[in-house]
Design an enzyme around this catalytic site. Structure first.
Site, PDB file in Angstrom:
ATOM      1  N   TRP A 101      45.757  48.855  49.347  1.00 22.98           N
ATOM      2  CA  TRP A 101      45.981  47.467  49.792  1.00 22.98           C
ATOM      3  C   TRP A 101      47.440  47.222  50.110  1.00 22.98           C
ATOM      4  O   TRP A 101      47.765  46.534  51.089  1.00 22.98           O
ATOM      5  CB  TRP A 101      45.449  46.481  48.756  1.00 22.98           C
ATOM      6  N   ASP A 171      50.669  40.413  45.842  1.00 28.29           N
ATOM      7  CA  ASP A 171      49.209  40.305  45.973  1.00 28.29           C
ATOM      8  C   ASP A 171      48.637  40.477  44.563  1.00 28.29           C
ATOM      9  O   ASP A 171      48.768  41.544  43.961  1.00 28.29           O
ATOM     10  CB  ASP A 171      48.720  41.425  46.910  1.00 28.29           C
ATOM     11  N   LYS A 195      37.419  38.132  43.166  1.00 21.41           N
ATOM     12  CA  LYS A 195      37.381  39.108  42.075  1.00 21.41           C
ATOM     13  C   LYS A 195      37.372  38.391  40.730  1.00 21.41           C
ATOM     14  O   LYS A 195      36.425  38.480  39.973  1.00 21.41           O
ATOM     15  CB  LYS A 195      38.572  40.057  42.177  1.00 21.41           C
TER      16      LYS A 195
END
Ligand code: PLP
Length: 360
Positions: A101, A171, A195
């Site tokens: 990511w 993030d 999530k």
């Protein structure tokens, strides 16, 4: 009703009391005679929902007044572009690449300016967090970027990098609200909510006010300009109203549970059960350097691909779902977010013990 233990990395398990509440309110939200799904985002009822959601999040995280909270669409991935478009005034940014990511964010930023990879753990399949105490931070960097918890590889920054005074952008998709944070250390904290918070389809961006300007890269779309959404309090256009509503319920659930200190305690307890077993097992082993282990995503392997596949299949038949590792790494991964009860982790470990005996 038959619920399973869902170890998915995201979309992921949500707190049962929240699911029950939203089910009860499906046909008639708070006397409005309609579901939140059917409600105008300009209605008084929805305004109250979004205002409370923001306030509860501010309370949970202790967000200082000089930060805005934005509820946006486009997922976490859209932030990979939105961040450089809005923050790259000097067209320079430094990236610490600790997984897929972070790498995607780094690659996307290259479209908008000079993105420097100032540290990486790719040399060892992202199984550790590099030492970030004295990195070659660029003197003209507009920001330093990290992915704080690496969902795929199961590593977490236990200490924030020394950015040498530069704005930190993080993030936190897979560790959002899993423990207390000092928001004032960041310029931007953002994460997809699917999530640890709510249903898919939304990203929450917590951004320091001085980073919200009209001075964005030429050609930046109106919808990708933070100022658009900050000025309109996340109601510039139709937001993901139902998602905001469910997230708001999760914030209230977290508050009722005792807040982020309590979640940290519970998450440490849950993760310890699994890591202790992995450290003592003759069959299974964790894949991450111990000091960098995530509390949320726990990857592990047997070392034998066929045995891994057998494990995932049998676990799933026993109601322990979505334990297959990310397609890029294989093996197994248990995501044990806030809403995963301790009993779920205990059931997983009991199953792993049994599997180990049967397959010794
Ligand atoms: C850390 C992290 N960042 C970004 C993403 C991408 O999120 P989205 O699918 O919301 O774009 C994910 C998704 O799994 C993730 O785990």
């Amino acid at each position: 009703m038959s619920r399973v233990y869902n170890f998915s990395a995201g979309p992921a398990v949500l707190p049962e009391p929240v699911l029950k509440e939203v089910a009860e309110e499906m046909m008639d939200y708070n006397g409005t005679g309609m579901s939140v799904m059917e409600m105008s985002h300009r209605s008084a009822a929805f305004q109250q929902i979004i205002d409370e959601a923001e306030q509860d999040l501010r309370d949970l995280m202790g967000i200082p007044d000089n930060y805005k909270v934005l509820f946006l669409q486009g997922g976490a991935s859209q932030q990979f572009a939105m961040i450089p478009m809005n923050l790259m005034k000097n067209k320079v940014a430094d990236y610490i690449v600790t997984g897929q990511w972070a790498k995607k964010a780094y690659q996307e930023a290259q479209k908008y300016g000079k993105a420097n990879k100032i540290a990486s753990s790719e040399d060892q399949t992202f199984s550790y967090i590099p030492d970030c105490s004295n990195l070659p931070v660029s003197p003209d960097a507009d920001y330093v970027y990290i992915c704080e918890n690496n969902t795929i590889y199961g590593t977490k920054f236990k200490e924030l990098p020394n950015t040498k005074g530069k704005t930190l952008v993080a993030d936190v998709s897979s560790c959002f609200l899993s423990e207390p944070v000092d928001v004032s250390k960041y310029g931007i904290i953002y994460g997809g909510v699917q999530k640890n918070i709510g249903p898919a389809g939304m990203v929450i961006v917590i951004i320091r006010e001085d980073l919200i300007t009209e001075d964005v890269l030429p050609g930046t779309p109106t919808m990708l300009t933070y100022k658009t959404h900050a000025d309109a309090a996340s109601l510039y256009n139709t937001p993901n109203a139902y998602c905001i509503y469910v997230c708001g319920k999760v914030f209230k659930w977290l508050k009722a549970m005792g807040g982020l200190e309590e979640m940290k305690k519970r998450n440490e307890e849950k993760a310890k059960i699994l890591y202790d077993f992995l450290d003592s097992s003759k069959l299974f082993k964790g894949t991450v350097v111990a000091k960098d282990r995530s509390l949320m995503n726990v990857p592990f392997v047997t070392g034998d691909k066929e045995l891994d596949a057998k494990f995932v299949k049998e676990a799933s038949a026993a109601g322990l779902m979505n334990l297959k590792g990310h397609r890029s790494v294989g093996g197994m991964r248990a995501s044990i977010y806030n809403a995963m009860p301790k009993e779920g982790v205990e059931a997983l470990v009991a199953f792993m013990k049994k599997f180990e005996e049967e397959n010794a």
